[in-house]
Design a protein around this motif. Structure first.
Motif, PDB file in Angstrom:
ATOM      1  N   GLU A   1      45.653  -4.213 -62.954  1.00  0.00           N
ATOM      2  CA  GLU A   1      44.962  -3.182 -63.732  1.00  0.00           C
ATOM      3  C   GLU A   1      45.687  -2.880 -65.035  1.00  0.00           C
ATOM      4  O   GLU A   1      46.078  -1.734 -65.288  1.00  0.00           O
ATOM      5  CB  GLU A   1      44.792  -1.912 -62.904  1.00  0.00           C
ATOM      6  CG  GLU A   1      43.992  -2.208 -61.642  1.00  0.00           C
ATOM      7  CD  GLU A   1      43.552  -0.944 -60.941  1.00  0.00           C
ATOM      8  OE1 GLU A   1      42.988  -0.087 -61.642  1.00  0.00           O
ATOM      9  OE2 GLU A   1      43.784  -0.830 -59.742  1.00  0.00           O
TER      10      GLU A   1
ATOM     11  N   THR B   1      48.216  -1.488 -40.640  1.00  0.00           N
ATOM     12  CA  THR B   1      47.207  -1.853 -41.650  1.00  0.00           C
ATOM     13  C   THR B   1      47.231  -3.342 -41.928  1.00  0.00           C
ATOM     14  O   THR B   1      48.263  -3.893 -42.331  1.00  0.00           O
ATOM     15  CB  THR B   1      47.492  -1.103 -42.975  1.00  0.00           C
ATOM     16  OG1 THR B   1      47.594   0.277 -42.699  1.00  0.00           O
ATOM     17  CG2 THR B   1      46.385  -1.355 -43.991  1.00  0.00           C
TER      18      THR B   1
ATOM     19  N   ALA C   1      46.478  -5.676 -44.439  1.00  0.00           N
ATOM     20  CA  ALA C   1      46.140  -5.696 -45.874  1.00  0.00           C
ATOM     21  C   ALA C   1      45.474  -7.011 -46.259  1.00  0.00           C
ATOM     22  O   ALA C   1      44.526  -7.026 -47.042  1.00  0.00           O
ATOM     23  CB  ALA C   1      47.402  -5.462 -46.704  1.00  0.00           C
TER      24      ALA C   1
ATOM     25  N   PRO D   1      37.111  -3.020 -53.688  1.00  0.00           N
ATOM     26  CA  PRO D   1      37.346  -1.586 -53.504  1.00  0.00           C
ATOM     27  C   PRO D   1      38.831  -1.242 -53.417  1.00  0.00           C
ATOM     28  O   PRO D   1      39.656  -2.107 -53.132  1.00  0.00           O
ATOM     29  CB  PRO D   1      36.666  -1.272 -52.166  1.00  0.00           C
ATOM     30  CG  PRO D   1      35.810  -2.441 -51.851  1.00  0.00           C
ATOM     31  CD  PRO D   1      36.349  -3.613 -52.590  1.00  0.00           C
ATOM     32  N   SER D   2      39.136   0.015 -53.645  1.00  0.00           N
ATOM     33  CA  SER D   2      40.501   0.509 -53.487  1.00  0.00           C
ATOM     34  C   SER D   2      40.955   0.287 -52.042  1.00  0.00           C
ATOM     35  O   SER D   2      40.194   0.524 -51.108  1.00  0.00           O
ATOM     36  CB  SER D   2      40.522   1.995 -53.837  1.00  0.00           C
ATOM     37  OG  SER D   2      41.846   2.452 -53.815  1.00  0.00           O
ATOM     38  N   GLY D   3      42.172  -0.223 -51.905  1.00  0.00           N
ATOM     39  CA  GLY D   3      42.705  -0.446 -50.566  1.00  0.00           C
ATOM     40  C   GLY D   3      42.255  -1.747 -49.920  1.00  0.00           C
ATOM     41  O   GLY D   3      42.577  -2.011 -48.759  1.00  0.00           O
ATOM     42  N   SER D   4      41.518  -2.575 -50.663  1.00  0.00           N
ATOM     43  CA  SER D   4      40.969  -3.801 -50.059  1.00  0.00           C
ATOM     44  C   SER D   4      41.993  -4.920 -49.955  1.00  0.00           C
ATOM     45  O   SER D   4      41.766  -5.909 -49.258  1.00  0.00           O
ATOM     46  CB  SER D   4      39.751  -4.276 -50.860  1.00  0.00           C
ATOM     47  OG  SER D   4      40.110  -4.557 -52.200  1.00  0.00           O
ATOM     48  N   GLY D   5      43.125  -4.799 -50.677  1.00  0.00           N
ATOM     49  CA  GLY D   5      44.166  -5.818 -50.568  1.00  0.00           C
ATOM     50  C   GLY D   5      44.446  -6.574 -51.853  1.00  0.00           C
ATOM     51  O   GLY D   5      45.185  -7.569 -51.840  1.00  0.00           O
ATOM     52  N   LYS D   6      43.898  -6.116 -52.966  1.00  0.00           N
ATOM     53  CA  LYS D   6      44.067  -6.834 -54.241  1.00  0.00           C
ATOM     54  C   LYS D   6      45.533  -6.937 -54.657  1.00  0.00           C
ATOM     55  O   LYS D   6      46.024  -8.022 -54.987  1.00  0.00           O
ATOM     56  CB  LYS D   6      43.270  -6.137 -55.367  1.00  0.00           C
ATOM     57  CG  LYS D   6      41.789  -5.991 -55.078  1.00  0.00           C
ATOM     58  CD  LYS D   6      41.060  -5.300 -56.216  1.00  0.00           C
ATOM     59  CE  LYS D   6      41.505  -3.866 -56.464  1.00  0.00           C
ATOM     60  NZ  LYS D   6      41.240  -2.948 -55.333  1.00  0.00           N
ATOM     61  N   SER D   7      46.228  -5.799 -54.664  1.00  0.00           N
ATOM     62  CA  SER D   7      47.632  -5.831 -55.081  1.00  0.00           C
ATOM     63  C   SER D   7      48.475  -6.629 -54.088  1.00  0.00           C
ATOM     64  O   SER D   7      49.365  -7.386 -54.490  1.00  0.00           O
ATOM     65  CB  SER D   7      48.189  -4.409 -55.222  1.00  0.00           C
ATOM     66  OG  SER D   7      47.515  -3.719 -56.257  1.00  0.00           O
ATOM     67  N   SER D   8      48.166  -6.493 -52.811  1.00  0.00           N
ATOM     68  CA  SER D   8      48.902  -7.270 -51.803  1.00  0.00           C
ATOM     69  C   SER D   8      48.725  -8.762 -52.057  1.00  0.00           C
ATOM     70  O   SER D   8      49.688  -9.531 -51.946  1.00  0.00           O
ATOM     71  CB  SER D   8      48.399  -6.927 -50.402  1.00  0.00           C
ATOM     72  OG  SER D   8      48.531  -5.547 -50.160  1.00  0.00           O
TER      73      SER D   8
HETATM   74  N1  LIG Z   1      54.066  -1.246 -49.021  1.00  0.00           N
HETATM   75  C1  LIG Z   1      53.051  -0.820 -48.259  1.00  0.00           C
HETATM   76  N2  LIG Z   1      53.293  -0.060 -47.165  1.00  0.00           N
HETATM   77  C2  LIG Z   1      52.293   0.378 -46.382  1.00  0.00           C
HETATM   78  N3  LIG Z   1      50.990   0.096 -46.584  1.00  0.00           N
HETATM   79  C3  LIG Z   1      50.688  -0.648 -47.653  1.00  0.00           C
HETATM   80  C4  LIG Z   1      51.693  -1.151 -48.547  1.00  0.00           C
HETATM   81  N4  LIG Z   1      51.081  -1.864 -49.513  1.00  0.00           N
HETATM   82  C5  LIG Z   1      49.780  -1.831 -49.247  1.00  0.00           C
HETATM   83  N5  LIG Z   1      49.528  -1.115 -48.136  1.00  0.00           N
HETATM   84  C6  LIG Z   1      48.205  -0.865 -47.524  1.00  0.00           C
HETATM   85  O1  LIG Z   1      47.514  -2.108 -47.490  1.00  0.00           O
HETATM   86  C7  LIG Z   1      46.159  -1.952 -47.866  1.00  0.00           C
HETATM   87  C8  LIG Z   1      45.858  -2.780 -49.100  1.00  0.00           C
HETATM   88  O2  LIG Z   1      46.603  -2.234 -50.175  1.00  0.00           O
HETATM   89  P1  LIG Z   1      46.561  -2.825 -51.634  1.00  0.00           P
HETATM   90  O3  LIG Z   1      47.538  -2.048 -52.428  1.00  0.00           O
HETATM   91  O4  LIG Z   1      46.722  -4.289 -51.581  1.00  0.00           O
HETATM   92  O5  LIG Z   1      45.053  -2.467 -52.081  1.00  0.00           O
HETATM   93  P2  LIG Z   1      44.360  -2.548 -53.510  1.00  0.00           P
HETATM   94  O6  LIG Z   1      43.108  -3.323 -53.327  1.00  0.00           O
HETATM   95  O7  LIG Z   1      45.326  -3.050 -54.516  1.00  0.00           O
HETATM   96  O8  LIG Z   1      43.992  -1.020 -53.789  1.00  0.00           O
HETATM   97  P3  LIG Z   1      43.903  -0.214 -55.192  1.00  0.00           P
HETATM   98  O9  LIG Z   1      42.628  -0.669 -55.854  1.00  0.00           O
HETATM   99  O10 LIG Z   1      43.822   1.211 -54.764  1.00  0.00           O
HETATM  100  O11 LIG Z   1      45.134  -0.522 -55.983  1.00  0.00           O
HETATM  101  C9  LIG Z   1      45.949  -0.451 -48.081  1.00  0.00           C
HETATM  102  O12 LIG Z   1      45.453   0.091 -46.888  1.00  0.00           O
HETATM  103  C10 LIG Z   1      47.343   0.058 -48.363  1.00  0.00           C
HETATM  104  O13 LIG Z   1      47.491   1.393 -47.972  1.00  0.00           O
END
Ligand SMILES: Nc1ncnc2c1ncn2[C@@H]1O[C@H](COP(=O)(O)OP(=O)(O)OP(=O)(O)O)[C@@H](O)[C@H]1O
Ligand SMILES: [Mg+2]
Length: 227
Positions: free
Chosen positions: A166, A17, A19, A38-45
């Motif tokens: 959040e 993935t 991220a 969107p969810s999973g777009s990489g915000k937390s990363s």
């Molecule tokens: N520690 C990890 N191990 C494996 N995959 C990860 C990890 N952290 C993030 N990902 C993947 O990286 C991508 C981005 O994740 P991230 O958590 O940054 O999204 P997000 O925008 O914060 O989503 P959400 O709105 O659901 O919190 C997703 O596909 C997620 O599954």
């Protein structure tokens, strides 16, 4: 205006993935930035990379001129403790400690004497309208109160940057509004830089700038002026 946080070419993969797929971002000192997408777009990363919690696979993050991606883990954690505050969606308070004891933790970790830490912690709880809740356990607090305790704990060290993932996501709209306005008032007063992930456009509207992350990249909106 001066740039406080500068990210260049951030990339991060987790297994297959991708991220983060090349993010450049400047955040000004004192700026309030809402991170949406969107969810999973990489915000937390992205947040974790900016805060030095996670190292990118490539690219750099500098904070106040220090390239934090080049620091050792020990130095990055010391910097996080001193310069950054963190607020998450929920479940971040230690359940066996009272609200005030939870708020003292970062101060005690920083070497402050317990008595002094307690005084400072009560001061921040007061500022967040929580004087009554100070001696209660997290389980005895409402969701909104617990989030305000978490904000007090994040701000008690007077960080230069507050990272919030959040912070009102687990609350109903009235509680969310109260938590958000309390946090913003304190952040604005102290000139703290705030990087806040939110799904809620009304929450994002409180920010100076909204950035949108899609598929690990920044999508420029008309409010994104600075690169
Ligand atoms: N520690 C990890 N191990 C494996 N995959 C990860 C990890 N952290 C993030 N990902 C993947 O990286 C991508 C981005 O994740 P991230 O958590 O940054 O999204 P997000 O925008 O914060 O989503 P959400 O709105 O659901 O919190 C997703 O596909 C997620 O599954
Ligand atoms: Mg997330």
């Amino acid at each position: 205006m001066t740039v406080l946080i500068q990210a260049r070419g951030l990339r991060k993969s987790f297994g297959p993935t991708d991220a983060l797929r090349g993010i450049d971002l400047d955040i000004q000192r004192g700026e309030v930035v809402a991170v949406m997408g969107p969810s999973g777009s990489g915000k937390s990363s992205l947040l974790h990379c900016l805060a030095g919690v996670v190292l990118p696979d490539s690219g750099t993050v500098s904070v106040g001129g220090t390239v934090i991606t080049a620091l050792s883990e020990a130095r990055r954690s010391a910097l996080r403790l001193k310069e950054f505050g963190f607020v998450f969606q929920f479940g971040q308070l230690l359940p066996d400690l009272t609200a005030v004891d939870n708020v003292t933790i970062p101060l005690l970790l920083g070497g402050m004497k317990r008595r002094q830490a307690l005084t400072a912690a009560r001061g921040w709880l007061d500022r967040l309208g929580l004087e009554v809740a100070a001696d209660q356990l997290p389980g005895e607090l409402s969701g909104g109160e617990a989030q305000r305790v978490a904000i007090a704990r994040a701000l008690v060290t007077q960080p230069s940057v507050l990272f919030a993932d959040e912070p009102t996501g687990s609350l109903d709209s009235l509680a969310a509004e109260n938590v958000l306005t309390a946090m913003l008032e304190l952040v604005r007063k102290a000139g703290t830089t705030l990087v806040m992930i939110t799904h809620d456009p009304r929450t994002a509207a409180y920010a100076d700038r909204e950035i949108i992350v899609r598929d690990g990249q920044l999508a420029a909106t008309d409010r994104v002026g600075i690169k």
